[in-house]
Design an enzyme around this catalytic site. Sequence first.
Site, PDB file in Angstrom:
ATOM      1  N   TYR A   1      -3.304  -1.036   9.926  1.00 23.85           N
ATOM      2  CA  TYR A   1      -3.159  -1.258   8.482  1.00 23.85           C
ATOM      3  C   TYR A   1      -1.789  -0.768   8.014  1.00 23.85           C
ATOM      4  CZ  TYR A   1      -4.524  -1.039   3.503  1.00 23.85           C
ATOM      5  OH  TYR A   1      -4.602  -1.207   2.144  1.00 23.85           O
TER       6      TYR A   1
ATOM      7  N   SER B   1       0.868  -1.187   0.000  1.00 25.15           N
ATOM      8  CA  SER B   1       0.000   0.000   0.000  1.00 25.15           C
ATOM      9  C   SER B   1       0.899   1.231   0.000  1.00 25.15           C
ATOM     10  CB  SER B   1      -0.847  -0.041   1.273  1.00 25.15           C
ATOM     11  OG  SER B   1      -1.319   1.241   1.636  1.00 25.15           O
TER      12      SER B   1
HETATM   13  C1  GCO Z   1      -7.249   4.143   3.796  1.00 26.92           C
HETATM   14  C2  GCO Z   1      -7.389   3.244   2.613  1.00 26.92           C
HETATM   15  C3  GCO Z   1      -6.044   2.703   2.268  1.00 26.92           C
HETATM   16  C4  GCO Z   1      -5.710   2.867   0.825  1.00 26.92           C
HETATM   17  C5  GCO Z   1      -4.522   2.211   0.235  1.00 26.92           C
HETATM   18  C6  GCO Z   1      -3.521   3.234  -0.149  1.00 26.92           C
HETATM   19  O1  GCO Z   1      -8.082   4.124   4.663  1.00 26.92           O
HETATM   20  O2  GCO Z   1      -6.256   4.879   3.784  1.00 26.92           O
HETATM   21  O3  GCO Z   1      -8.327   2.246   2.794  1.00 26.92           O
HETATM   22  O4  GCO Z   1      -5.932   1.460   2.746  1.00 26.92           O
HETATM   23  O5  GCO Z   1      -6.738   2.518  -0.012  1.00 26.92           O
HETATM   24  O6  GCO Z   1      -4.019   1.151   0.951  1.00 26.92           O
HETATM   25  O7  GCO Z   1      -2.465   2.655  -0.780  1.00 26.92           O
END
Ligand code: GCO
Length: 260
Positions: free
Chosen positions: A164, A151
Amino acid sequence: MDTPTNHPLFNLAGRTALITGSTRGIGLALAQGLAEAGARVIVNSRQLAAVDEARKALAAKGIEALGAAFDVADEAAVGAAFDAFDRQGTEIDILINNAGIQHRQPMLELGLADWQRVIDTNLTAAFLVGKQAAQRMVARGRGGKIINIGSLTSEAARATVAPYTVAKGGIKMLSRAMAAEWAKFDIQANSIGPGYILTDMNEALVNNRDFDAWVKASNPAQRWGRPEELVGAAVFLSAAASNYVNGQIIYVDGGWLSVL
Ligand code: GCO
């Protein structure tokens, strides 16, 4: 589907690819893309009904996909799925660790259970599935390809998505750890770092006017990405073209991370 006519370095004919979390979004687009490059693809999610639906959607495009419903974060379930592949004679040459979830909450309020769930699904699962796939690649002696989906947050943090961000930073290093240990078995493990992509997971962000404006203003491409725009990098990293590329992360982000 037409017979693939692509360059031999990018031709996946005769290869079998497992794409985790591939019943929609980026995973489904990658399953279709790899199939169009000649691979036999295996669609995965936790739900059998979702797997069947994705297989039907692919069948409507002339792609005969296999399915395997299992929870990538459950070690026993992952082991059982690979035992079943062994029994069926299904040999996975290409693994795309794509399954991922999001949980948006300020860290000051974040509980351990949500932290753990996101780390388990987005990072630990890639280790669990990667290990099972690699053990078999090593035993067969024909090498293989592992692609871990990162990501923008593999590189930079964004407020409210701490677990995340940590998982995706880990994904970048997991590919390197895999490369460090498995390159000698002719396994290439790399990451793809998508930018902001139009998927169900990001629906709330797409529908948020301020967020949408921020994406368009911060990204030199001035737009969201589409899932199918990740296919080129995935085919490259799945194919002979990348046989001496290992431990890298390719950002497919419209140029986002290259600018201030
Ligand atoms: C968020 C998104 C991210 C992006 C992605 C960026 O909440 O920031 O869901 O997860 O979409 O990963 O690269």
